[in-house]
Enzyme design. Sequence first.
Site, PDB file in Angstrom:
ATOM      1  N   SER A 189       0.786  -1.231   0.000  1.00 14.60           N
ATOM      2  CA  SER A 189       0.000   0.000   0.000  1.00 14.60           C
ATOM      3  C   SER A 189       0.816   1.278   0.000  1.00 14.60           C
ATOM      4  CB  SER A 189      -0.945   0.003   1.203  1.00 14.60           C
ATOM      5  OG  SER A 189      -0.222  -0.049   2.421  1.00 14.60           O
ATOM      6  N   HIS A 217      -5.210  -4.066  -2.262  1.00 11.63           N
ATOM      7  CA  HIS A 217      -4.956  -2.927  -3.150  1.00 11.63           C
ATOM      8  C   HIS A 217      -4.868  -3.337  -4.611  1.00 11.63           C
ATOM      9  CE1 HIS A 217      -4.258   0.352  -0.234  1.00 11.63           C
ATOM     10  NE2 HIS A 217      -3.933  -0.640   0.573  1.00 11.63           N
ATOM     11  N   LYS A 248     -11.866  -0.523  -0.797  1.00 10.08           N
ATOM     12  CA  LYS A 248     -11.082   0.206  -1.787  1.00 10.08           C
ATOM     13  C   LYS A 248     -11.808   0.168  -3.137  1.00 10.08           C
ATOM     14  CE  LYS A 248      -6.998  -0.405   0.991  1.00 10.08           C
ATOM     15  NZ  LYS A 248      -7.776  -0.708   2.214  1.00 10.08           N
TER      16      LYS A 248
END
Length: 408
Positions: A189, A217, A248
Amino acid sequence: MTVDLFEKFDATLNNFRQLPEGESNPFTVSMEKILSPTEAIINGRKTILAGTNNYMGMTFNEEAVAAAQDALLTQGTGTTGSRVLNGTYNSHKALEEELKKFYGTEHAMVFSTGYQANLGIIATLAGPKDYILIDADSHASIYDGCAMGNATVIRFAHNDPENLDKRLTRLRKSDPEAGVLVVVEGVYSMLGDQAPLKELAAVSKKHNAYILVDEAHSIGVFGATGRGVAQAQGVEDQIDFIVGTFSKSVGTIGGYCVSNHPKFEVLRLVCRPYMFTASLPPSVVASATKALQIIANTNLREKLLANSMRLNKGLAKIGFNMGTTGESPIAAIIVPDMHQAIAFWGEMIKEGVYVNLALPPATPNNYNLMRCSLSAAHTNEQIDYMLEKFELVGRKLGILSDKALETV
């Protein structure tokens, strides 16, 4: 004399008190009004959001919002119970079916947060008699999962299959029959670098170890249908467990684990973070289900990575010391000094750009970072505005040298 339980936090408290007051304090910022996936009102002014991890821009997707609204009206605001009691609705099962379809796996298990997914799966799989080998740059949730399970933890050098091989060779010589779990991330990240999953998986299988990949991610971002780095690198059949989050690319909250292990379902009966927390509200479940369907059939990945390349290349051309390459939705500038980094954040917010300030010990190599995470919803005009403000602030703070600027 009573010992002050807060005494151990004095150093942190002293550092916090040295931060600037008001709108320049990065740890007290508040989003006053969200306008879109890429803009909000902060400190009374319109601000470009360049640090929200809203990779696919799903937070305002009309279909996902409509699904959430319908579930809210028909199923209420929450379940008021855990998944093993009254907290499993048909919609939770439908979401797990959607995950199985999305990943092509036999099993899927939904948690209330991505943090809990890592915490629960890692702590439950690897106990006191087992070993966990983790990448040195692993997320806090991975470290906490290791601690909760009381397994023996061995760190290996970041993204280094050779170092993993050496450590597993030494481990197998001393304990050939031990249970072993290797834990890595698809995309890390802070700097956005990808794991060499093909090599890491090969090493893990060579030593008869399970491998878990956290794709938090990378879901939606990489792979032909957005399943992440494992799909992009063609090694999904070598990965035993994939953990991810809805917070996300999916645009809401929650976490999950998918797997083909034949005994996977027993985890519902032994995983404490799954058993002893309330399940996701129906509205969240509905929006996540709809977003997964959209992500699997979208071409937004191309737009997202094009946006990232535009920002990364632009920042490098201006003269910043970059920690990223543009091969992920993350762009991170390495700032030499912590106080400069804090000042940088404050100046950027005044200029109408919100970015993430990332400081040690949460960063690799103790970097001080200005970290951006872009969205497919960002326009070229917004990215060019960010670049303009980054250059303005970089010059103002003396981070960009005149020599670097003359070469632009």
